[in-house]
Design a protein around this motif. Structure first.
Motif, PDB file in Angstrom:
ATOM      1  N   ASN A 142      -2.059  11.088  -2.802  1.00 25.60           N
ATOM      2  CA  ASN A 142      -2.966  10.098  -2.241  1.00 25.60           C
ATOM      3  C   ASN A 142      -3.896   9.519  -3.300  1.00 25.60           C
ATOM      4  OD1 ASN A 142      -1.719  10.737   0.106  1.00 25.60           O
ATOM      5  ND2 ASN A 142      -3.487  11.672   1.112  1.00 25.60           N
ATOM      6  N   THR A 143      -4.300  10.348  -4.267  1.00 26.61           N
ATOM      7  CA  THR A 143      -5.127   9.845  -5.375  1.00 26.61           C
ATOM      8  C   THR A 143      -4.328   8.850  -6.214  1.00 26.61           C
ATOM      9  OG1 THR A 143      -6.389  11.909  -5.469  1.00 26.61           O
ATOM     10  CG2 THR A 143      -6.420  10.514  -7.435  1.00 26.61           C
ATOM     11  N   ALA A 144      -3.048   9.159  -6.430  1.00 31.78           N
ATOM     12  CA  ALA A 144      -2.184   8.255  -7.197  1.00 31.78           C
ATOM     13  C   ALA A 144      -1.984   6.934  -6.457  1.00 31.78           C
ATOM     14  CB  ALA A 144      -0.836   8.921  -7.466  1.00 31.78           C
ATOM     15  N   ILE A 145      -1.838   7.016  -5.142  1.00 35.32           N
ATOM     16  CA  ILE A 145      -1.667   5.800  -4.339  1.00 35.32           C
ATOM     17  C   ILE A 145      -2.914   4.928  -4.437  1.00 35.32           C
ATOM     18  CG2 ILE A 145      -1.472   4.945  -1.965  1.00 35.32           C
ATOM     19  CD1 ILE A 145       0.299   7.402  -1.384  1.00 35.32           C
ATOM     20  N   ALA A 146      -4.085   5.547  -4.321  1.00 35.81           N
ATOM     21  CA  ALA A 146      -5.343   4.799  -4.423  1.00 35.81           C
ATOM     22  C   ALA A 146      -5.460   4.136  -5.794  1.00 35.81           C
ATOM     23  CB  ALA A 146      -6.524   5.725  -4.165  1.00 35.81           C
ATOM     24  N   ASP A 191      -5.049  -0.819  -9.152  1.00 30.26           N
ATOM     25  CA  ASP A 191      -4.427  -1.504 -10.290  1.00 30.26           C
ATOM     26  C   ASP A 191      -3.650  -2.747  -9.879  1.00 30.26           C
ATOM     27  OD1 ASP A 191      -5.465   0.365 -11.992  1.00 30.26           O
ATOM     28  OD2 ASP A 191      -3.629   1.572 -12.125  1.00 30.26           O
ATOM     29  N   GLY A 192      -3.604  -3.014  -8.565  1.00 34.22           N
ATOM     30  CA  GLY A 192      -2.973  -4.250  -8.096  1.00 34.22           C
ATOM     31  C   GLY A 192      -1.483  -4.174  -7.834  1.00 34.22           C
ATOM     32  N   HIS A 193      -0.924  -2.966  -7.738  1.00 36.53           N
ATOM     33  CA  HIS A 193       0.500  -2.845  -7.416  1.00 36.53           C
ATOM     34  C   HIS A 193       0.753  -3.304  -5.984  1.00 36.53           C
ATOM     35  CE1 HIS A 193       0.337  -0.180 -10.936  1.00 36.53           C
ATOM     36  NE2 HIS A 193       1.639  -0.341 -11.032  1.00 36.53           N
ATOM     37  N   SER A 194       1.948  -3.843  -5.747  1.00 29.35           N
ATOM     38  CA  SER A 194       2.297  -4.278  -4.390  1.00 29.35           C
ATOM     39  C   SER A 194       2.569  -3.061  -3.514  1.00 29.35           C
ATOM     40  CB  SER A 194       3.542  -5.168  -4.416  1.00 29.35           C
ATOM     41  OG  SER A 194       4.707  -4.409  -4.700  1.00 29.35           O
ATOM     42  N   TRP A 195       2.474  -3.248  -2.192  1.00 32.84           N
ATOM     43  CA  TRP A 195       2.751  -2.150  -1.265  1.00 32.84           C
ATOM     44  C   TRP A 195       4.186  -1.654  -1.426  1.00 32.84           C
ATOM     45  CZ3 TRP A 195       0.121  -1.756   4.107  1.00 32.84           C
ATOM     46  CH2 TRP A 195      -1.274  -1.871   3.960  1.00 32.84           C
ATOM     47  N   ARG A 196       5.133  -2.558  -1.627  1.00 35.96           N
ATOM     48  CA  ARG A 196       6.525  -2.157  -1.786  1.00 35.96           C
ATOM     49  C   ARG A 196       6.696  -1.308  -3.031  1.00 35.96           C
ATOM     50  NH1 ARG A 196      10.061  -0.287   0.846  1.00 35.96           N
ATOM     51  NH2 ARG A 196       9.636  -1.915   2.379  1.00 35.96           N
ATOM     52  N   GLN A 197       6.039  -1.686  -4.135  1.00 34.51           N
ATOM     53  CA  GLN A 197       6.122  -0.897  -5.361  1.00 34.51           C
ATOM     54  C   GLN A 197       5.552   0.508  -5.144  1.00 34.51           C
ATOM     55  OE1 GLN A 197       3.908  -3.565  -7.921  1.00 34.51           O
ATOM     56  NE2 GLN A 197       5.757  -4.252  -8.975  1.00 34.51           N
ATOM     57  N   ILE A 198       4.443   0.582  -4.415  1.00 33.07           N
ATOM     58  CA  ILE A 198       3.802   1.875  -4.176  1.00 33.07           C
ATOM     59  C   ILE A 198       4.673   2.748  -3.281  1.00 33.07           C
ATOM     60  CG2 ILE A 198       1.793   3.024  -3.168  1.00 33.07           C
ATOM     61  CD1 ILE A 198       0.132   0.550  -3.955  1.00 33.07           C
ATOM     62  N   MET A 199       5.219   2.175  -2.215  1.00 32.82           N
ATOM     63  CA  MET A 199       6.070   2.959  -1.318  1.00 32.82           C
ATOM     64  C   MET A 199       7.325   3.447  -2.027  1.00 32.82           C
ATOM     65  SD  MET A 199       5.748   1.198   2.475  1.00 32.82           S
ATOM     66  CE  MET A 199       6.212  -0.450   1.954  1.00 32.82           C
ATOM     67  N   ASP A 200       7.938   2.575  -2.843  1.00 27.61           N
ATOM     68  CA  ASP A 200       9.139   2.971  -3.575  1.00 27.61           C
ATOM     69  C   ASP A 200       8.822   4.025  -4.626  1.00 27.61           C
ATOM     70  OD1 ASP A 200      10.630   1.203  -2.098  1.00 27.61           O
ATOM     71  OD2 ASP A 200      10.708  -0.352  -3.630  1.00 27.61           O
ATOM     72  N   LEU A 249       0.666   5.528   6.072  1.00 21.71           N
ATOM     73  CA  LEU A 249      -0.229   6.251   5.163  1.00 21.71           C
ATOM     74  C   LEU A 249      -0.856   5.299   4.157  1.00 21.71           C
ATOM     75  CD1 LEU A 249      -1.449   8.832   3.969  1.00 21.71           C
ATOM     76  CD2 LEU A 249       0.639   9.086   2.606  1.00 21.71           C
ATOM     77  N   LEU A 250      -0.055   4.379   3.640  1.00 24.57           N
ATOM     78  CA  LEU A 250      -0.566   3.427   2.660  1.00 24.57           C
ATOM     79  C   LEU A 250      -1.680   2.569   3.255  1.00 24.57           C
ATOM     80  CD1 LEU A 250      -0.482   2.126  -0.093  1.00 24.57           C
ATOM     81  CD2 LEU A 250       1.527   0.829   0.600  1.00 24.57           C
ATOM     82  N   ALA A 251      -1.493   2.126   4.498  1.00 27.93           N
ATOM     83  CA  ALA A 251      -2.520   1.331   5.166  1.00 27.93           C
ATOM     84  C   ALA A 251      -3.799   2.138   5.356  1.00 27.93           C
ATOM     85  CB  ALA A 251      -1.998   0.839   6.517  1.00 27.93           C
ATOM     86  N   LYS A 252      -3.656   3.418   5.702  1.00 29.08           N
ATOM     87  CA  LYS A 252      -4.815   4.297   5.892  1.00 29.08           C
ATOM     88  C   LYS A 252      -5.606   4.441   4.585  1.00 29.08           C
ATOM     89  CE  LYS A 252      -5.927   9.100   7.212  1.00 29.08           C
ATOM     90  NZ  LYS A 252      -6.318   9.596   5.882  1.00 29.08           N
ATOM     91  N   ILE A 253      -4.895   4.684   3.474  1.00 28.78           N
ATOM     92  CA  ILE A 253      -5.574   4.846   2.185  1.00 28.78           C
ATOM     93  C   ILE A 253      -6.211   3.535   1.744  1.00 28.78           C
ATOM     94  CG2 ILE A 253      -5.177   5.351  -0.272  1.00 28.78           C
ATOM     95  CD1 ILE A 253      -3.001   7.317   0.617  1.00 28.78           C
ATOM     96  N   ALA A 254      -5.535   2.417   2.013  1.00 27.61           N
ATOM     97  CA  ALA A 254      -6.100   1.107   1.657  1.00 27.61           C
ATOM     98  C   ALA A 254      -7.392   0.849   2.420  1.00 27.61           C
ATOM     99  CB  ALA A 254      -5.078   0.008   1.950  1.00 27.61           C
TER     100      ALA A 254
END
Length: 208
Positions: free
Chosen positions: A167-171, A176-185, A193-198
């Motif tokens: 979760n720290t890495a996702i944040a 850093d401006g990565h896209s959601w697709r890049q983060i999920m992949d 989960l990504l929406a919750k952290i955002a």
């Protein structure tokens, strides 16, 4: 006639390419060549699967949709399965599944009568296995819910522990401006989960 392989896993933590070897071996054994592979990590209980519908859009009449098992194609409810079947039928696509021997003859080019006989038998069996796959999905969901309810009643349920490192890495990737697709992949996290952290990240930045 083109052979188009469809490979699916339910979550990003699972390997959607797991069945590639089995599909390649089947194609080789039957003297076939797989023209394209369509791979995605989506639940088979969802009708909205981009790669599956990209495959169907690419198909010409008579092309083969090759899957390892029918449940890779569908764990859909009856209405959604009917919609998918209608799309498959409209495109005149032949579904061949390794766990459905009655479908194997459809990967060849038999005479018209034989092709129609194969198709009639296969369509019936395809519907049966799709219904079985859906029942298996619903049974597993029911057992999971019953197990969770029992654990909660006994005070044993603690929920899934938070993966703080991930979760720290996702944040950090969001900052850093990565896209959601890049983060999920990259992390294998779900969109939920990504929406919750955002949201949490935005709230912290606003408070700061």
């Amino acid at each position: 006639m083109f052979i188009r392989a469809y490979l699916r896993a339910s979550t990003h933590q699972q390997d959607a390419l797991r069945a590639r070897g089995a599909l390649d071996a089947f194609a080789k054994e039957h003297g076939l060549r797989i023209a394209a592979r369509y791979v995605e990590n989506e639940s088979g209980a969802k009708l909205d699967r981009p790669e599956l519908f990209r495959l169907l859009a690419d198909c010409e009449p008579g092309d083969v949709l090759l899957v390892e098992q029918v449940d890779r194609l569908s764990r859909l409810s009856a209405p959604d399965w009917s919609k998918l079947r209608s799309e498959i039928d409209a495109k005149q696509v032949r579904v061949v599944a390794l766990d459905l021997p009655t479908s194997w003859g459809l990967a060849a080019t038999p005479d018209d009568f034989t092709a129609r006989m194969f198709a009639a038998v296969n369509n019936m069996m395809l519907d049966v296995l799709a219904a079985v796959a859906r029942k298996d999905y619903e049974d597993r969901r029911r057992r999971q819910a019953e197990g969770t309810a029992r654990a909660k009643a006994e005070g044993l349920y603690r929920g899934r522990p938070e993966n703080k490192t991930r979760n720290t890495a996702i944040a950090a990737m969001l900052r850093d401006g990565h896209s959601w697709r890049q983060i999920m992949d990259g992390t294998g996290c779900s969109r939920t989960l990504l929406a919750k952290i955002a949201r949490e990240l935005k709230a912290n930045e606003t408070a700061g």
